[in-house]
Design a protein around this motif. Structure first.
Motif, PDB file in Angstrom:
ATOM      1  N   LEU A  37      38.089  31.799  39.728  1.00 40.11           N
ATOM      2  CA  LEU A  37      37.820  33.225  39.580  1.00 40.11           C
ATOM      3  C   LEU A  37      37.941  33.540  38.101  1.00 40.11           C
ATOM      4  CD1 LEU A  37      37.273  36.048  40.749  1.00 40.11           C
ATOM      5  CD2 LEU A  37      39.742  36.275  41.095  1.00 40.11           C
ATOM      6  N   ASN A  38      36.824  33.936  37.498  1.00 36.93           N
ATOM      7  CA  ASN A  38      36.769  34.217  36.055  1.00 36.93           C
ATOM      8  C   ASN A  38      37.266  33.032  35.232  1.00 36.93           C
ATOM      9  OD1 ASN A  38      35.758  36.840  36.520  1.00 36.93           O
ATOM     10  ND2 ASN A  38      37.843  37.570  36.899  1.00 36.93           N
ATOM     11  N   LYS A  85      38.306  34.775  50.231  1.00 36.82           N
ATOM     12  CA  LYS A  85      39.202  35.923  50.087  1.00 36.82           C
ATOM     13  C   LYS A  85      40.563  35.450  49.595  1.00 36.82           C
ATOM     14  CE  LYS A  85      40.686  40.050  52.482  1.00 36.82           C
ATOM     15  NZ  LYS A  85      40.559  40.873  53.659  1.00 36.82           N
ATOM     16  N   ASN A 111      43.257  39.474  43.838  1.00 40.84           N
ATOM     17  CA  ASN A 111      42.196  40.375  44.259  1.00 40.84           C
ATOM     18  C   ASN A 111      40.828  39.731  43.994  1.00 40.84           C
ATOM     19  OD1 ASN A 111      40.847  42.621  45.165  1.00 40.84           O
ATOM     20  ND2 ASN A 111      41.051  43.730  43.241  1.00 40.84           N
ATOM     21  N   VAL A 112      40.242  39.173  45.035  1.00 37.29           N
ATOM     22  CA  VAL A 112      38.896  38.600  44.943  1.00 37.29           C
ATOM     23  C   VAL A 112      37.910  39.733  45.224  1.00 37.29           C
ATOM     24  CG1 VAL A 112      37.268  36.965  45.994  1.00 37.29           C
ATOM     25  CG2 VAL A 112      39.655  36.295  45.629  1.00 37.29           C
ATOM     26  N   PRO A 113      36.902  39.919  44.373  1.00 34.28           N
ATOM     27  CA  PRO A 113      35.932  40.993  44.610  1.00 34.28           C
ATOM     28  C   PRO A 113      35.318  40.919  46.010  1.00 34.28           C
ATOM     29  CG  PRO A 113      35.598  40.027  42.440  1.00 34.28           C
ATOM     30  CD  PRO A 113      36.597  39.163  43.157  1.00 34.28           C
ATOM     31  N   GLU A 114      35.122  42.108  46.616  1.00 36.57           N
ATOM     32  CA  GLU A 114      34.588  42.186  47.979  1.00 36.57           C
ATOM     33  C   GLU A 114      33.260  41.463  48.140  1.00 36.57           C
ATOM     34  OE1 GLU A 114      34.327  46.138  49.513  1.00 36.57           O
ATOM     35  OE2 GLU A 114      36.494  46.387  49.602  1.00 36.57           O
ATOM     36  N   LYS A 115      32.487  41.352  47.069  1.00 39.38           N
ATOM     37  CA  LYS A 115      31.157  40.728  47.172  1.00 39.38           C
ATOM     38  C   LYS A 115      31.236  39.257  47.584  1.00 39.38           C
ATOM     39  CE  LYS A 115      30.881  39.772  42.191  1.00 39.38           C
ATOM     40  NZ  LYS A 115      30.150  40.085  40.962  1.00 39.38           N
ATOM     41  N   TYR A 116      32.447  38.676  47.592  1.00 40.66           N
ATOM     42  CA  TYR A 116      32.601  37.282  48.000  1.00 40.66           C
ATOM     43  C   TYR A 116      33.109  37.115  49.420  1.00 40.66           C
ATOM     44  CZ  TYR A 116      31.776  36.384  43.092  1.00 40.66           C
ATOM     45  OH  TYR A 116      31.215  36.337  41.842  1.00 40.66           O
ATOM     46  N   LEU A 139      33.592  32.098  40.950  1.00 38.18           N
ATOM     47  CA  LEU A 139      33.524  33.521  41.223  1.00 38.18           C
ATOM     48  C   LEU A 139      33.787  34.300  39.942  1.00 38.18           C
ATOM     49  CD1 LEU A 139      35.743  33.552  44.454  1.00 38.18           C
ATOM     50  CD2 LEU A 139      33.337  32.902  44.220  1.00 38.18           C
ATOM     51  N   LYS A 140      33.124  35.459  39.819  1.00 37.46           N
ATOM     52  CA  LYS A 140      33.316  36.331  38.662  1.00 37.46           C
ATOM     53  C   LYS A 140      33.464  37.770  39.128  1.00 37.46           C
ATOM     54  CE  LYS A 140      30.502  33.413  35.591  1.00 37.46           C
ATOM     55  NZ  LYS A 140      31.566  32.593  35.190  1.00 37.46           N
ATOM     56  N   ASP A 141      34.259  38.543  38.370  1.00 36.30           N
ATOM     57  CA  ASP A 141      34.430  39.970  38.706  1.00 36.30           C
ATOM     58  C   ASP A 141      33.117  40.709  38.643  1.00 36.30           C
ATOM     59  OD1 ASP A 141      37.073  40.190  39.409  1.00 36.30           O
ATOM     60  OD2 ASP A 141      37.738  40.392  37.339  1.00 36.30           O
TER      61      ASP A 141
END
Length: 141
Positions: A37-38, A85, A111-116, A139-141
């Protein structure tokens, strides 16, 4: 009487043939990989593979950016929607800890963005094979 023996032998053969290993369960393969993530490993989470258009869901835990889905032989072969998630991160060893100590040592979920995970657009196609199938997710914000 010989006819009765023949009929019994035929019935036994038919019963034994019905006890074979024929299954309508899908072929599966163990899936492994990394989730960042990022640019940093996702410390804790869950990954779910949802067969498209339908089929049995396969899931696994993510710990320190790594996951492995092995339950029931892994992920069914074919195309999947993938959901990722963040989850709370429990201590690795809770032996001898009280519930309060475990709770205090548990890190909150990343907090993983909802889009994932909510209407995820992530996809993976699991191909046949014997070795674990590797799929990484950045994954990216």
């Amino acid at each position: 009487m010989p006819e009765l023996k023949i009929i019994i032998c035929i019935l036994i053969s038919l019963l034994l043939a019905g006890c074979g290993r024929i299954s309508d369960a899908p072929d599966r393969r163990i899936v492994t990989g990394n989730v960042t993530l990022n640019g940093s490993p996702l410390e804790g989470g869950v990954i779910r593979f949802l067969p498209q258009p339908s089929g049995p869901i396969a899931a696994g835990k993510i710990r320190d950016g790594k996951y492995e889905v092995t339950n029931k032989g892994g992920v069914p072969l074919g195309k999947h929607k993938v959901e990722i998630k963040g989850t709370p991160i429990l201590p690795e060893d809770t032996t001898g800890m009280s519930l309060g100590e475990i709770d205090a040592a548990t890190k909150p979920a990343i907090n993983v963005p909802e889009k994932y995970y909510k209407d995820s657009q992530l996809e993976a196609t699991v191909e046949a094979g014997h070795d674990p199938f590797n799929v990484d997710f950045e994954l990216k914000d």
